[in-house]
Write an enzyme that holds these catalytic residues in place. Structure first.
Site, short mmCIF file in Angstrom:
data_model
loop_
_atom_site.label_atom_id
_atom_site.label_comp_id
_atom_site.label_asym_id
_atom_site.label_seq_id
_atom_site.Cartn_x
_atom_site.Cartn_y
_atom_site.Cartn_z
N GLU A 387 0.82 -1.22 0.00
CA GLU A 387 0.00 0.00 0.00
C GLU A 387 0.85 1.27 0.00
OE1 GLU A 387 -4.21 -1.32 1.90
OE2 GLU A 387 -2.54 -1.22 3.32
N GLU A 451 -4.48 -10.25 0.27
CA GLU A 451 -5.28 -10.14 1.48
C GLU A 451 -6.73 -10.43 1.12
OE1 GLU A 451 -4.68 -6.36 3.47
OE2 GLU A 451 -2.51 -6.42 3.10
#
Length: 913
Positions: A387, A451
């Site tokens: 991220e 994820e």
């Protein structure tokens, strides 16, 4: 510019190299150091450790936002700073050779001195730094000093959804580095699955592998010979030594080849499917200073629950964890110590990922990870970080990594267009999106969910549907649950989360999102994971039993199969099931065993367990099971209306006594009770509270947490009592008509509940059922239905049909943040004390010593106080769980809507408890 705010790598360090131990002398420097915070008083502190967990300052948790003003590379002048000091003497006969002082982890920036000589500065908290110190050492009285700053320029690169904790939190070691020794080494151990040959070579020294007859293989030379390959399913390692004339390094060698063929990730020629977890390093008392025995406990728990892969979110772990993955068998995505997520809140303005001033810092972090971990066969993908949006610095990391180690593909989820990565990755994609990716095979690359199935609180729901997609599309190669462990910090007997330490900026219990509780007790989510992703599928196929091997590499020769035949939950026969060897990816059908003819509801359960002990589990450990019905239950015949309704100060019907004004049951046999009444509320789960349009908000706006009951009529007939009610929230026009029809026969009392929505309902229902208050002294619970653990509409694969016993207290799941829990599904009957409740045919139930409202109001388990009653919920259905705390919500088929419905229960008073 201060060194604290320098955007470059640290200074003064030796070139990065592989992590290893050797027969050269070394001196561990872990233990008690002297410490002061912000030039306060000196006192003892433990290294490895964090100062906030040893009485200096407080922890703070944020998920995304930085807890300081965002103006990179600057950090606040009020910057907590800890000074460490350690005096040490050299062991006798310490050689007069070069020596390296190794710090395995300092958060976030450290300035180091030895004997008053500055060595340099460390940045990159979860990465090693070594300094040359041989020329500074003296036989005794060496003084090592380290100044550690909580905030530095590196903090902008370490916004990794975890507690902000500071200090020297990994080991410190003094290493003799003999002249002519093994300065660094790299093993190359590939495997050709066609020929069965492994090819071995080494850089940095000679290698000897006695088991393979390899002796003194020189650098740059290679040898090919038959070997047993390494995989996560069969982690075969060969013991060897990398050596020079003056130093020996013991190594463990795993032969394997990682490749991408036709858009599919393969190991040793076979596609693999990640049944993985994301693992932060966390301990409830020591934070990221995780003891070795706890890291081993993690690996053992993973293996025993069918986890086959780990993503090291979002930084390289303690290197000893990777050695455990090599030894016990886990695929690893090794992730760089990098995340700049806080810039997302600013539209990524100022993000370092595309700023050339930060290029060397990005490359330095990648170099240090790759060089440290390059010899681990368990690592099959390198990950650039997490991220951090995209930009030239990430592309440069990928290019360097691919050039340095072409044997492993590169992963990074943030490269949405797959411009510089080898694997297409997404996080929290819905099942619908994954299906679309599978059909379209976007980018022509392997696809993984780095994820998915956010494991926060009660859940995750919907794992089964993800598994079906992994099996449907060859290039959809699994994923990694977020995440392994709840990051609760233990204090005064309870686990704390964001905001509990008084931090003004925090993200609450979002840090409590794991498959295991902070003490590493498996949650129901981990038990569900183990069942959904079991490596063997056992199912009924007509009169046969089908056994499918879902392993990627190994056969089922290491397993034995046993069956149990139960009638009405009681075992009546058992035996061994002979299953021939089944190769990876294949299936076989075997004849069902001969079973005795018996009346009642019967089920055949087949379990696959380990034939012999392994390093991670004993013989007999169950890896997979399947259950199939043999005979259907006899349809329940409703009792006849035999007993007359007695009328007086109270109403009597069979074993029940009722309030004539409200129609509520007030006594059943010798027990005083209250209810049952229609109940639509549950204490919202973390997933109910999640998403942009959370179910909880809709439920509260609809007033479902404060329903009011109006009795329209208590209709006393000769043998029937009918209570007509309307249940509705205040200030709203919609509601639910609920009619209770009671009849009795001897010691049995039957209730039929008919519900009809009245008006336009604006939302789903949390639950649909009844609540009944029982005497608080009742404690023992027995039931026939799904168990032994909790189950919900979209998380029930781990529950099997059987007869189970527990207690009211034992039926609670202690989620760190209290919420709906403990539901047992598809009960045919349940017994509490002398009260037995039977379904027509099944129902769900929860039983607890507090109300749903108490559970809703609690913020920690210590807030839950036992009342004088036991509260029994008997439900027709509950809304599913989903994963909306971070991801998709409840799938349509598991959503509970307001519809006309009926369900019936029979209450029986038994003579003995």
């Amino acid at each position: 510019m201060s060194y604290i705010e320098d955007t470059g790598p640290g200074t003064g360090a030796l070139p990065p190299r592989a992590f290893f131990t050797s027969d050269a002398p070394s001196l561990p420097l872990d233990g008690t150091w002297q410490f002061r915070l912000d030039e306060g008083d000196w006192g003892p502190i433990t290294v490895p450790g964090h100062w906030q967990l040893q009485g200096h300052g407080s922890p703070a948790y944020t998920n995304v936002v930085y807890p300081f003003p965002v103006e990179p590379p600057f950090v606040p002048s009020e910057n907590p700073t800890g000074d460490y000091r350690r005096e040490f003497d050299l062991p006798a006969h310490w050689p007069d050779e070069p020596a390296a002082l190794r710090f395995e982890g300092i958060d976030s920036c450290g300035r180091v001195w030895l004997n008053d000589v500055e060595l340099g500065v460390t940045r990159g908290s979860r990465l090693p730094t070594e300094f040359e110190v041989g020329h500074l050492l003296r036989p005794s009285g060496n003084v090592l000093a380290v100044r550690v700053h909580q905030w530095s320029s590196g903090s902008y690169l370490e916004d990794q959804d975890m507690w902000w904790l500071s200090g020297i939190f990994r080991s410190v070691t003094l290493l003799s580095r003999p002249r002519g020794g093994v300065a660094d080494y790299q093993l190359h151990a590939s495997y050709d699955h066609v020929s069965g040959l492994g090819t071995l070579s080494v850089d940095g020294g000679m290698v000897t592998v006695p088991e393979l007859g390899v002796h003194d293989l020189l650098p740059g030379k290679s040898v090919s010979l038959p070997v047993e390959p390494w995989s996560a399913e069969n982690p075969h390692l060969y013991d060897g030594v990398v050596h020079t004339a003056v130093e020996n390094v013991r190594v463990r060698i795993g032969f394997r080849t990682v490749a991408i063929e036709d858009g599919v990730l393969t190991v040793n020629g076979a596609p693999i499917v990640f049944r993985g977890v994301n693992r932060h390093e966390h301990h409830p008392r020591s934070g990221r200073a995780v003891p070795p025995e706890v890291a081993l406990a993690d690996v053992l728990l993973m293996k025993r629950h069918n986890v086959n892969a780990v993503r090291t979110s979002h930084y390289p772990p303690d290197p000893r964890f990777l050695s455990l993955c090599d030894e016990y068998g886990l695929w690893v995505i090794d992730e760089c110590d990098l995340e700049t997520h806080g810039f997302e809140k600013l539209g990524w303005e100022g993000n370092p990922s595309d700023d050339p001033r930060w290029t060397e810092a990005y490359l330095d972090r990648m170099r240090r990870m790759v060089e440290r971990d390059k010899n681990h066969p368990s690592i099959v993908l390198w990950s650039l970080g997490n991220e951090s949006h995209t930009g030239r610095n990430l592309a440069a990391m990928a290019e360097w990594t691919r050039d340095r180690d072409p044997s492993r593909p590169v992963h990074y989820e943030g490269d949405f267009d797959c411009e510089y990565v080898d694997v297409h990755s997404r996080m929290y994609a819905s099942q619908e999106e994954v299906d679309s990716i599978g059909r379209e095979h976007r980018h022509g690359k392997p696809f993984v969910l780095c994820e998915f199935a956010h494991a926060m609180g009660n859940g995750p729901g919907g794992m089964l549907e993800y598994r079906e997609l992994f099996e449907r599309y060859r290039h959809v190669q699994g994923g990694f649950i977020w995440e392994w462990i709840d990051h609760g910090l233990e204090q005064d007997g309870q686990y704390l989360y964001g905001g509990d330490f008084g931090e003004p900026l925090h993200d609450g219990n979002f840090v409590i999102d794991g498959l295991v509780f902070p003490d590493r007790t498996p949650s129901p989510g981990l038990v569900e994971f183990a069942k959904v992703f079991e490596p063997v599928r056992i199912s009924a196929s007509g009169s046969a039993i089908r056994v499918a091997n879902l392993y990627d590499h190994v056969s089922l020769e290491h397993l034995r199969f046993e069956w149990v035949y139960e009638v009405d939950g009681v075992e009546v026969a058992s035996g061994r099931l002979e299953v021939p060897p089944v190769a990876a990816g294949e299936a076989v059908e075997v004849a069902r065993p001969d079973l005795p003819a018996t009346p009642g509801e019967s089920w055949l359960t087949v379990r696959a367990s380990l034939t012999s002990p392994t390093p991670w589990a004993d013989a007999g450990h169950v890896l997979a099971w399947g259950q199939s019905p043999v005979t259907e239950p006899t349809p329940v015949t409703p009792i006849s209306a035999v007993e007359l309704v007695g009328i007086g100060d109270a109403l009597w019907l069979g074993p029940g006594e009722f309030d004539p004004a409200t129609g509520l049951l007030t006594r059943f046999g010798e027990y005083r009770v209250t209810g049952p009444r229609l109940d639509l509320w549950r204490a919202p789960t973390d997933n109910d509270r999640g998403s942009d349009h959370p179910e909880e908000r809709a439920w509260r706006e609809a007033g479902l947490h404060r329903l009011q009951h109006r009795v329209a009529e208590v209709d006393v007939q000769e043998k029937t009592l009918v209570v007509r009610t309307r249940v509705a929230p205040p200030a709203k026009g919609f509601g639910m008509l609920a009619d209770y029809t009671w009849t009795a026969d001897g010691d049995r009392l039957r209730l039929r509940l008919d519900v009809t929505p009245d008006g336009e309902w604006p939302c789903t229902l949390p639950r649909l059922g009844l609540r009944l208050a029982l005497p608080g002294e009742l404690g023992a619970v027995e039931w026939f239905g799904l168990g032994p653990g909790e189950a919900y509409a979209d998380s029930r694969q781990a529950a099997r049909v059987g007869r189970f016993r527990s207690t009211v207290d034992g039926l609670q799941t202690p989620y760190v943040f209290p919420q709906e829990n403990g539901n047992r599904a598809d009960a045919r009957w349940v017994r509490i004390g002398a009260i037995r409740v039977e379904g027509e045919p099944v129902f769900d139930f929860t039983v607890r010593r507090w109300t749903s409202e108490d559970l809703d109001a609690a913020r920690h388990t210590a807030d839950l106080k036992a009342r004088e009653h036991v509260y029994l919920n008997l439900d027709l259905a509950q809304h599913g769980l989903g994963t909306a705390s971070c991801g998709p919500g409840v799938l349509p088929q598991y959503r509970l809507h307001a519809r006309k419905a009926s369900f019936s229960l029979t209450f029986q008073h038994l003579d003995s408890v």
